[in-house]
Design a protein around this motif. Structure first.
Motif, PDB file in Angstrom:
ATOM      1  N   GLN A  59       2.191  -0.954   1.175  1.00 14.45           N
ATOM      2  CA  GLN A  59       1.790  -0.103   2.288  1.00 14.45           C
ATOM      3  C   GLN A  59       2.613   1.184   2.255  1.00 14.45           C
ATOM      4  O   GLN A  59       3.835   1.162   2.188  1.00 14.45           O
ATOM      5  N   THR A  89      -1.667   7.934   1.270  1.00 16.09           N
ATOM      6  CA  THR A  89      -1.660   6.652   1.966  1.00 16.09           C
ATOM      7  C   THR A  89      -2.104   5.548   1.023  1.00 16.09           C
ATOM      8  O   THR A  89      -2.951   5.754   0.144  1.00 16.09           O
ATOM      9  N   SER A  90      -1.504   4.399   1.202  1.00 16.02           N
ATOM     10  CA  SER A  90      -1.899   3.186   0.505  1.00 16.02           C
ATOM     11  C   SER A  90      -1.854   2.060   1.525  1.00 16.02           C
ATOM     12  O   SER A  90      -0.802   1.784   2.110  1.00 16.02           O
ATOM     13  N   ILE A  91      -3.004   1.427   1.750  1.00 15.77           N
ATOM     14  CA  ILE A  91      -3.115   0.449   2.829  1.00 15.77           C
ATOM     15  C   ILE A  91      -3.768  -0.822   2.296  1.00 15.77           C
ATOM     16  O   ILE A  91      -4.868  -0.770   1.738  1.00 15.77           O
ATOM     17  N   ILE A 131      -6.087  -3.716   2.825  1.00 17.66           N
ATOM     18  CA  ILE A 131      -7.146  -3.906   3.824  1.00 17.66           C
ATOM     19  C   ILE A 131      -7.624  -5.349   3.902  1.00 17.66           C
ATOM     20  O   ILE A 131      -8.333  -5.712   4.823  1.00 17.66           O
ATOM     21  N   ALA A 132      -7.273  -6.178   2.938  1.00 16.95           N
ATOM     22  CA  ALA A 132      -7.633  -7.604   2.958  1.00 16.95           C
ATOM     23  C   ALA A 132      -6.843  -8.274   1.852  1.00 16.95           C
ATOM     24  O   ALA A 132      -6.087  -7.623   1.126  1.00 16.95           O
ATOM     25  N   TRP A 164      -6.920  -6.770  -1.694  1.00  8.37           N
ATOM     26  CA  TRP A 164      -7.589  -5.472  -1.674  1.00  8.37           C
ATOM     27  C   TRP A 164      -6.619  -4.394  -1.197  1.00  8.37           C
ATOM     28  O   TRP A 164      -5.883  -4.586  -0.244  1.00  8.37           O
ATOM     29  N   GLN A 165      -6.657  -3.231  -1.892  1.00  6.23           N
ATOM     30  CA  GLN A 165      -5.777  -2.119  -1.558  1.00  6.23           C
ATOM     31  C   GLN A 165      -6.602  -0.828  -1.554  1.00  6.23           C
ATOM     32  O   GLN A 165      -7.398  -0.580  -2.461  1.00  6.23           O
ATOM     33  N   PHE A 166      -6.393  -0.024  -0.512  1.00  9.60           N
ATOM     34  CA  PHE A 166      -7.072   1.280  -0.414  1.00  9.60           C
ATOM     35  C   PHE A 166      -6.025   2.370  -0.557  1.00  9.60           C
ATOM     36  O   PHE A 166      -4.969   2.328   0.079  1.00  9.60           O
ATOM     37  N   LEU A 194     -10.119   2.355  -4.494  1.00 12.02           N
ATOM     38  CA  LEU A 194     -10.131   0.989  -4.000  1.00 12.02           C
ATOM     39  C   LEU A 194      -9.725   0.091  -5.158  1.00 12.02           C
ATOM     40  O   LEU A 194     -10.248   0.226  -6.269  1.00 12.02           O
ATOM     41  N   TYR A 224      -8.801  -3.994  -6.344  1.00 13.72           N
ATOM     42  CA  TYR A 224      -8.753  -5.448  -6.107  1.00 13.72           C
ATOM     43  C   TYR A 224      -7.971  -6.079  -7.242  1.00 13.72           C
ATOM     44  O   TYR A 224      -8.177  -5.759  -8.414  1.00 13.72           O
TER      45      TYR A 224
END
Length: 751
Positions: free
Chosen positions: A622, A646-648, A650-651, A654-656, A676, A678
């Motif tokens: 994060q 930003t790096s978030i 999300i599940a 999974w990374q956005f 995105l 995975y």
């Protein structure tokens, strides 16, 4: 008992057995005799200890074991329902269900047969798992020969049993632990149990050992290149030489070949890179386009070292048009440097030849052919005063400029007194700068002179206090450090307009630059100085000696107008007569970091430069960063930019990631990047999209920002099957660094 024969004791009978190894023995006993028979300790290499519920001797040449058969050796363990050993044929058979285990694998099968003379074991209907890496599969017939697995009608995957996303099935798979690679013949790649690719032959790594073979390709479309795909091939030429050959197909440009060769010897290490495009369909007026890069370091012995760093491109816009693995697309010049260094007990000598390839519509810089510098690293001491002598001899060339060539000899003797105590220090330096020039060229009507001798003294006095106190009122068990410092610098003013500029440029005006003893790199310009600089740094540390806060601020005051900077000193570059500079850092929480800096012209009431970065780094990659940068004058351009990274997560898995950079001066976006990712234990996928401003290095600086912006938009897909040689960029920060304005922690901001 001799080394070639051992006796098998079974219910009082003697049963001789010959092993495939000369010093091996075969030791067996049945479970119903365990109360009188002790298992042998320290089983020799190649020997077997067989335990079973029942044993039956079939003459003197064979024996049959049944009922919970347990076979142990120094190399493996086998559990079976029954087993038969035939000494005459040299065969060992077992029926299942069978459990086989050695140091690298666990296997279950329905049947086993082994050739004792060749040490080969065959397992039927096998399901295997490699224990030294995450891999498993099955085979109709699995053969073990030393450290090699041969799977006939077999499969291989690194996915867990309950989540098999991908697997390969092949007529034959060879897994070599010694070589560290797998080979497949007649291979089919399956994704979610659906065939997606067939290859007659394919290799992949099962360890860190190197072997030739294709690597995982990457592909994606963009508005600039069209559809693009890269398919790298790795060539393990020798133990100390390898190469990566990458064909790159671009629908709008053509086919480019990229090659990188690495080598390592006892004295040399380096790489050679070549990128070649025979014809660029998007630039028909250009011929072939290429890049060449050579880097090498040579250690002849403890005293002599050499290095080479050469990059050459076919045209100025090569990097911005085609990008490269050997240079950044934002580079404005390329280095060509050869350096030979001698490390002596008292002197260090560098012999350098250097040439810069300036990209864009700019005059080429001077080549140094050669530049010899010598620095005294072991000073002469007399009454606590240190005496050193440094200097250089340089020859510069550029036939396209007014001064076509010049020779420069610079000698700098220095006397230095340095007194240091725990709470304070004092430094005084007195130098004599003697420089002689011989300049050739057509410089009639200018102030340039053919022969110039310049002699200047330089005096520097610097003192600093180191104060410390505890600050329990601010930080528990913390303390504060205060470091005030003052410097006086004097260099008399001298007209130097009769000297050309060969390797001299203005240095950075930040807080740390305030306390330098010079304003320019090189010696073509020695700035006049009669100035006092005041500054101080304060730091706050926590109980674990971690720095929580720092603030540095300083300003230079000129004691005479003649010592103030002048725009005539260096090609009309902008100067500031009363510069205030400051740097600050706030790290109040282990996850939060704030960094900022400013340079301000007090006399002209003008902001020169500033930067500020707020950074947050949490768990699971994060990341959030906000940044702002301002520069009043960069090559006659005013720059103000703000951005965000930003790096978030999300599940699960999974990374956005996303980044945005905006040019506030011209009110336009400069770069947008989003992606995105995975990642699971056996596969990963990355999908990134970008929109980046394109740069034309053939336009002059004055045209920068005035032209209509051209953007390159596209996306890229990287799909990785772990265990087949692919590597995904798991670190989100690294993925964000791929842009023009790559993410950097504020610790390393360099303005």
């Amino acid at each position: 008992m001799n080394n070639t024969r051992s006796l098998l004791l079974l219910t009082g009978l003697c049963f001789p057995m010959i092993s495939h190894a000369e010093d091996a023995s075969l030791l067996c006993h049945s479970q119903n005799q365990l109360n009188t028979w002790s298992p042998l300790k320290n089983i020799q290499f190649g020997s077997m200890d067989i335990k079973s519920d029942n044993v039956e001797l079939l003459g003197t040449q064979s024996a049959e074991f049944s009922g919970d058969v347990d076979i142990n050796s120094a190399k493996f363990n086998i559990r079976a329902t029954s087993a038969l050993i035939d000494k005459q044929l040299g065969l060992f058979n077992a029926t299942g269900p069978i459990s086989y285990q050695d140091v690298i694998s666990k296997i279950s099968s329905t049947g086993l047969n082994a050739d004792l003379s060749s040490s080969q074991i065959n397992l039927l209907g096998a399901q295997y798992q490699l224990t030294q890496q995450q891999a498993r599969g099955g085979a109709e017939l699995l053969s073990i020969n030393k450290n090699e697995f041969i799977l006939n009608n077999g499969s291989f995957t690194t996915c867990p049993v309950d989540n098999e996303f991908w697997s390969i099935e092949a007529d034959q798979i060879i897994l070599s632990q010694e070589e560290g690679w797998g080979e497949t013949y007649g291979m089919t790649l399956k994704v979610l149990d659906t065939p997606v690719l067939y290859l007659p032959y394919f290799t992949y790594p099962i360890s860190d050992k190197r072997q030739s073979g294709f690597l995982i390709p990457s592909f994606g479309p963009s508005s600039k290149y069209g559809f693009e795909i890269e398919a790298p091939f790795y060539w393990n030429i020798a133990e100390n030489v390898d190469a990566t050959i990458t064909p790159r197909y671009m629908a709008n440009q053509g086919v480019q070949l990229k090659t990188k060769v690495r080598y390592l010897t006892e004295k040399h290490q380096g790489s050679i890179g070549i990128e070649y495009l025979n014809e660029d369909k998007s630039e028909p007026e250009l011929n072939e386009r290429y890049l060449f890069n050579w880097q090498q370091v040579t250690n002849f012995n403890d005293d002599w070292r050499a290095s080479i760093d050469v990059t050459n491109v076919s045209d100025d816009n090569y990097l911005t048009d085609l990008e490269s693995d050997f240079a950044n697309k934002t580079d404005t010049q390329l280095y060509r440097t050869g350096l030979l260094t001698h490390f002596g007990d008292m002197w260090q000598t560098d012999i350098k030849v250097q040439n810069f390839e300036v990209l864009g519509d700019h005059l080429a810089s001077y080549s140094a052919m050669p530049q010899i510098t010598f620095n005294q690293i072991q000073a002469f001491n007399w009454n606590d005063i240190q005496f050193t002598l440094n200097g250089e001899l340089s020859h510069f060339q550029n036939t396209d400029l007014m001064i076509t060539e010049a020779s420069r000899l610079h000698i700098e003797p220095k006397a230095r007194y340095n007194y240091q105590e725990f709470g304070w220090s004092f430094l005084s330096e007195l130098s004599l700068l003697q420089t002689n020039y011989q300049q050739n060229g057509n410089f009639e009507g200018t102030d340039i002179e053919k022969s110039v001798s310049r002699t200047l003294p330089k005096l520097r006095l610097h003192t600093q206090l180191n104060l410390e106190r505890k600050t329990p009122w601010l930080v528990e068990n913390g303390y504060q450090v205060l470091e005030p410092q003052i410097q006086y610098l004097y260099v008399p003013k001298k007209d130097q307009s009769n000297i050309g500029l060969y390797d001299t440029t203005k240095l950075q005006d930040d807080f740390f630059g305030l306390f330098r003893d010079k304003r320019f790199s090189g010696v073509d310009r020695i700035a006049a100085a009669n100035q006092i600089t005041f500054g101080a740094t304060t730091r706050i540390f926590g109980e674990k000696n971690n720095e929580l806060f720092s603030l540095s601020a300083g300003q230079t005051f000129y004691l005479s107008d003649s010592a103030k900077p002048s725009e005539q000193e260096l090609d009309e570059q902008k100067t500031y007569n009363s510069l205030f500079a400051g740097e600050a850092m706030l790290h109040w929480h282990r996850r939060w970091y704030l960094g900022a800096g400013i340079q301000y012209d007090v006399e002209g009431k003008e902001l020169v430069q500033s930067h500020m970065t707020l950074d947050y780094k949490g768990d699971n990659n994060q990341l959030i960063q906000l940044n702002h940068r301002f520069a009043n004058d960069v090559s006659d351009n005013r720059i103000e930019q703000m951005g965000a990274f930003t790096s978030i997560p999300i599940a699960d898995n999974w990374q956005f990631i996303a980044s945005y950079q905006r040019d506030l001066e011209h009110n336009r976006s400069v770069e947008i990047l989003s992606g995105l990712q995975y990642e699971s234990c056996c596969w990963a996928i990355q999908f990134t999209g970008h929109r980046q401003i394109e740069t034309d290095l053939n336009q002059s600086d004055s045209e920068f920002g005035q032209q209509d912006a051209v953007f390159n938009s596209g996306f890229r897909l990287n799909f990785v099957f772990k265990g087949l040689g692919g590597k995904s960029n798991y670190d989100a920060k690294k993925l964000l660094q791929q842009g023009i304005f790559g993410y950097r922690r504020p610790y390393f901001i360099n303005n």
